[in-house]
Design a protein around this motif. Structure first.
Motif, PDB file in Angstrom:
ATOM      1  N   ALA A 185       0.643  -1.171  -0.087  1.00 30.32           N
ATOM      2  CA  ALA A 185       0.002   0.086   0.159  1.00 30.32           C
ATOM      3  C   ALA A 185       0.925   1.281   0.082  1.00 30.32           C
ATOM      4  O   ALA A 185       1.433   1.700   1.132  1.00 30.32           O
ATOM      5  N   PRO A 186       1.145   2.047  -1.139  1.00 31.23           N
ATOM      6  CA  PRO A 186       1.628   3.263  -0.960  1.00 31.23           C
ATOM      7  C   PRO A 186       1.260   4.115   0.077  1.00 31.23           C
ATOM      8  O   PRO A 186      -0.142   4.394  -0.105  1.00 31.23           O
ATOM      9  N   THR A 187       1.601   4.850   0.697  1.00 25.67           N
ATOM     10  CA  THR A 187       1.411   5.673   1.616  1.00 25.67           C
ATOM     11  C   THR A 187       2.098   6.992   2.037  1.00 25.67           C
ATOM     12  O   THR A 187       3.069   7.156   2.055  1.00 25.67           O
ATOM     13  N   TRP A 188       1.016   7.904   1.659  1.00 26.24           N
ATOM     14  CA  TRP A 188       1.570   9.226   1.859  1.00 26.24           C
ATOM     15  C   TRP A 188       1.860   9.629   3.167  1.00 26.24           C
ATOM     16  O   TRP A 188       1.313   9.379   3.815  1.00 26.24           O
ATOM     17  N   THR A 191      -0.795  11.215   5.242  1.00 23.17           N
ATOM     18  CA  THR A 191      -1.712  10.114   5.947  1.00 23.17           C
ATOM     19  C   THR A 191      -0.917  10.016   7.183  1.00 23.17           C
ATOM     20  O   THR A 191      -1.765   9.884   8.336  1.00 23.17           O
ATOM     21  N   THR A 224      -1.357   2.425   7.434  1.00 26.03           N
ATOM     22  CA  THR A 224      -0.913   2.523   5.999  1.00 26.03           C
ATOM     23  C   THR A 224      -2.075   3.190   5.164  1.00 26.03           C
ATOM     24  O   THR A 224      -3.387   3.010   5.880  1.00 26.03           O
ATOM     25  N   ASN A 225      -2.123   3.501   3.992  1.00 26.89           N
ATOM     26  CA  ASN A 225      -3.082   3.763   3.455  1.00 26.89           C
ATOM     27  C   ASN A 225      -4.004   2.629   2.988  1.00 26.89           C
ATOM     28  O   ASN A 225      -3.419   1.665   2.871  1.00 26.89           O
ATOM     29  N   ASP A 284      -8.021   5.425   0.870  1.00 29.51           N
ATOM     30  CA  ASP A 284      -7.405   4.552  -0.179  1.00 29.51           C
ATOM     31  C   ASP A 284      -6.113   5.271  -0.716  1.00 29.51           C
ATOM     32  O   ASP A 284      -6.104   6.432  -0.807  1.00 29.51           O
ATOM     33  N   TRP A 285      -5.058   4.288  -1.062  1.00 23.77           N
ATOM     34  CA  TRP A 285      -4.023   4.816  -1.468  1.00 23.77           C
ATOM     35  C   TRP A 285      -4.093   5.683  -2.870  1.00 23.77           C
ATOM     36  O   TRP A 285      -3.293   6.667  -2.909  1.00 23.77           O
TER      37      TRP A 285
END
Length: 298
Positions: A185-188, A191, A224-225, A284-285
């Motif tokens: 999960a790509p996580t900003w 976030t 995580t996202n 959501d990512w």
């Protein structure tokens, strides 16, 4: 707020640390420490700085994050990622402060395709993961007030990360080979900072009245996202969102892109515990990416 003990943020110039300094504003005075203000490789300096400041909360966003270089610098990585968090935990416990620390999906072996839960067995595949796991264990062993947030695939509008690398390469190449068999999960970074700030705000508001509750709920949480994707699909989504139509992304396997450090194939993390305890659920990512791309710095 003049007499309120401050919140210390380490790694204040990093992807997460920079956003934390902004997100935590208004809860207490913020002491933002970059590497020059606090070098985690210097354990005596950690003790001295924390004792001089006397914070109510320490948010440790500093780390050794060069995953491949850690294979040849594991001793240094362990000092920063493993020993330093333990010292921060000791100093936090000594002054009855909360330590918030960040860890990684790389503490797991990446087997299977189910999201890892906080209590699943660990088994890092590389030096970076081993040193981050050592940090988790050091913090837990101290036994003070602590929260550890494991996250994954962190990116932001600035700095060196997958997003900024893809945007740079899109200006230089027409074809890119990107790994397609690693899922996460790509996580900003925003976030992470926003959800951390929600938890810290709650702690600052009720730590005295709810001390037993906080002791019962200290420990590890995944943050995580939401959703999941591969690095290849993440790249394609970035290019579609930024109108980079001329870039062809070709999926490859991890074996076709060898690196000094082995990466896990499964980086999925379950965020259920974070919701069950704190009522927090990350977007959501794809939503995180869309919002990040609206940042004028991107």
């Amino acid at each position: 707020m003049r007499d309120t003990p401050p919140i210390v943020v380490t790694g204040a110039n990093g992807q997460v640390g920079f956003e934390l300094v902004r997100a935590l504003q208004g809860l207490a005075p913020i002491v933002a420490l970059d590497r020059h203000g606090l070098d985690l490789a210097d354990l005596d300096s950690i003790r001295r700085v924390v004792r001089d400041i006397g914070p109510a909360v320490i948010v440790n966003a500093a780390a050794y994050t060069a995953v491949d270089r850690a294979e040849s610098e594991e001793a240094l990585a362990r000092r920063i990622n493993g020993d330093a968090p333990g010292v921060l935990a000791e100093e936090a416990k000594r002054i009855d402060a909360l330590l918030v620390h960040y860890s990684t999906d790389y503490v797991f072996d990446g087997c299977g395709d189910a999201p890892f839960r906080e209590d699943d067995p660990t088994g890092p595949l590389n030096a970076y993961g081993r040193t981050k796991l050592a940090g988790e264990q050091a913090v837990a062993a101290v036994g003070g007030e602590h929260l550890m947030f494991r996250t994954s695939w962190v990116y932001s509008a600035t700095g060196r990360n997958f997003l900024t690398t893809m945007l740079r390469l899109a200006r230089e190449r027409r074809e890119l080979n990107v790994v397609a068999d690693q899922i996460g999960a790509p996580t900003w970074s925003c976030t992470i900072a926003a959800l951390t700030a929600h938890v810290v705000a709650r702690y600052c508001a009720d730590r005295v009245e709810a001390r037993d509750w906080w002791r019962q709920h200290r420990g590890i949480y995944h943050l995580t996202n939401a959703g999941e994707t591969s690095w290849c699909d993440f790249a394609q989504t970035i290019f579609a969102a930024t109108n980079c139509k001329d870039v062809e992304v070709r999926p490859i396997t991890s074996d076709q892109y060898p690196t000094p450090a082995t990466r896990p194939h499964n980086s999925r993390l379950s965020n259920d515990k974070l919701f069950d305890v704190f009522g927090l659920r990350a977007p959501d990512w794809r939503e995180g990416l869309a919002r990040c791309l609206r940042d004028p710095r991107t």
